[in-house]
Write an enzyme that holds these catalytic residues in place. Structure first.
Site, PDB file in Angstrom:
ATOM      1  CB  THR A   1      25.688 -60.398 -49.470  1.00 44.04           C
ATOM      2  OG1 THR A   1      27.017 -59.981 -48.916  1.00 44.04           O
ATOM      3  CG2 THR A   1      24.764 -59.859 -48.591  1.00 44.04           C
TER       4      THR A   1
ATOM      5  CG  HIS B   1      21.623 -57.475 -45.182  1.00 44.85           C
ATOM      6  ND1 HIS B   1      22.499 -58.215 -46.274  1.00 44.85           N
ATOM      7  CD2 HIS B   1      21.787 -56.141 -45.233  1.00 44.85           C
ATOM      8  CE1 HIS B   1      22.895 -57.126 -47.122  1.00 44.85           C
ATOM      9  NE2 HIS B   1      22.656 -55.948 -46.509  1.00 44.85           N
TER      10      HIS B   1
ATOM     11  CE  LYS C   1      26.874 -59.835 -44.320  1.00 48.71           C
ATOM     12  NZ  LYS C   1      25.565 -59.488 -44.560  1.00 48.71           N
TER      13      LYS C   1
ATOM     14  CB  SER D   1      29.682 -53.372 -50.234  1.00 50.59           C
ATOM     15  OG  SER D   1      28.674 -53.233 -50.971  1.00 50.59           O
TER      16      SER D   1
ATOM     17  CE1 TYR E   1      23.962 -57.852 -51.473  1.00 47.63           C
ATOM     18  CE2 TYR E   1      25.246 -56.242 -52.384  1.00 47.63           C
ATOM     19  CZ  TYR E   1      24.609 -56.591 -51.202  1.00 47.63           C
ATOM     20  OH  TYR E   1      24.565 -56.024 -50.029  1.00 47.63           O
TER      21      TYR E   1
END
Length: 390
Positions: free
Chosen positions: A158, A280, A256, A110, A132
């Site tokens: 994501t 998520h 995602k 992440s 992100y």
């Protein structure tokens, strides 16, 4: 083998050990799930509605579990999904990377993680970097450049997150940073888990709640909540924005958060290499159906045009095989490996992955297949009304 002090035989056992080993707030943060937890519960429960159709003779003496995901060869079809700041163990994402490498598989790191991408890639060269839509385009390209220079093998974008943190049963109070005042307020919980405290004491640092991968290497990154604030202040992306982002990365590119066939087709249109059918882990919009219910319709729509992964609800090897039968190339796991790390650090991550590997292998044996690539929907009993789609 039976469970021992240093080994556990199921994901459920990893969860039980994690609950006993980490402070209450840390454990509750791992449970997560938005609002009433309808999606959180359905993600796992939906797998129990699917049955198998086993054979009893001519079973294979050996089984091949290997596959490729985003161009990386992995020993079995499970990778570690990117999760935010990991304060459950001092090793953090580096421990996850090592545990996954020991099992011969990949991880997603992440951009909200607590360890630098360079250290994680050094521990596992099969690392995908997650981003992100956050900040301006210069900041985004700089983030990708850093990941590329570090050796990340692909990008995970994501999109299945609205940060719906409210929970009907209450959310743990999560601090923005660990200082003396915060440490004092959490002292009763921490002192009740002396082993967890001792692990951090031996490491020489407190749990790190900053995000080093959102800034140039060597700079002090924002706290998790600081990063969240910047994300909230960034206008959400359009499909044109995502097409631009795709152009900035010349390697494997996964989106995602797909839950609809039409969005899956848009991912194909912008040149995505892969998609993850994901909600998520139940932390997006509550009442979204379990991802396994959505998978067949999405696979039918785009399964021959890109790789499809499934994220959500995996708790045993049989769940993985069910996902493969319904159209996934591999699955991504989150809570299971975090429970493993909470229970036993990087070794616990490896333990969880090996539990899943053994479950996949025994399921293949019962189904009469010598390879995961032989699994089809004919191996699964799908009850009427199970799937959800448009």
């Amino acid at each position: 083998m039976a469970s021992t002090k240093d080994w556990f035989e199921s994901v459920a056992e990893a969860q039980r050990r994690a609950k006993k080993r980490v402070p209450k707030s840390v454990y509750l943060a791992l449970l997560a799930g938005s609002e009433a937890g309808v999606t959180l519960d359905d993600n796992a429960a939906a797998f129990t509605e699917l049955g198998f159709r086993p054979h009893i003779a001519d079973l294979p003496a050996t089984r091949d579990l290997s596959t490729t995901v985003l161009g990386q060869e992995i020993s079995f079809p499970v990778i570690c999904s990117p999760t935010g700041v990991q304060a459950v163990d001092p090793e953090g994402e580096v421990g996850v990377a090592r545990g996954a490498a020991q099992s011969g598989t990949a991880i997603g790191l992440s951009s909200f993680g607590s360890k630098p991408v360079e250290e994680v890639v050094a521990a596992n060269d099969k690392t995908f970097f997650q981003v992100y839509w956050l900040g301006d385009k210069d900041a985004m390209t700089a983030r990708l450049d850093r990941a590329r220079a570090a050796g990340a093998k692909g990008i995970i974008v994501t999109l299945d997150w609205v940060f719906a943190s409210a929970r009907d049963w209450g959310s743990p109070a999560l601090p923005e940073r660990i200082d003396v005042r915060t440490a004092m307020s959490f002292a009763p919980q921490v002192l009740a888990r002396p082993g967890w405290l001792w692990r951090f004491a031996r490491s020489g640092h407190l749990p790190d709640l900053t995000t080093p991968n959102l800034v140039p290497r060597g700079q002090q990154g924002p706290t998790f909540f600081g990063a969240y604030g910047e994300w909230m202040g960034t206008p959400p992306p359009t499909w044109n924005d995502l097409a631009w982002l795709r152009q900035q990365w010349d390697g494997p590119f996964l989106i995602k958060g797909i839950g609809r066939p039409d969005d899956a087709k848009r991912a194909v249109d912008i040149g995505a290499t892969a998609i993850s059918v994901s909600n998520h882990g139940g932390n997006n919009l509550d009442s979204t159906p379990a991802t396994i219910r959505l998978l067949p319709g999405i696979a039918d729509a785009v399964g021959d045009q890109l790789e499809i992964l499934l994220d959500g609800g995996i708790r045993r090897g049989g769940d993985v095989v069910k996902a493969l039968a319904l159209g996934a190339r591999a699955v991504m796991i989150g809570r299971p490996y975090l429970w493993g790390m909470a229970a036993a650090g990087g070794h616990g991550v490896h333990n969880v992955l090996e539990v899943l590997r053994q479950g996949i292998d025994s399921t293949l044996y019962g189904l009469g297949h010598s390879s995961i690539h032989e699994v089809t929907r004919d191996d699964i009993v799908i009850p009427d009304g199970f799937t959800r789609g448009l």
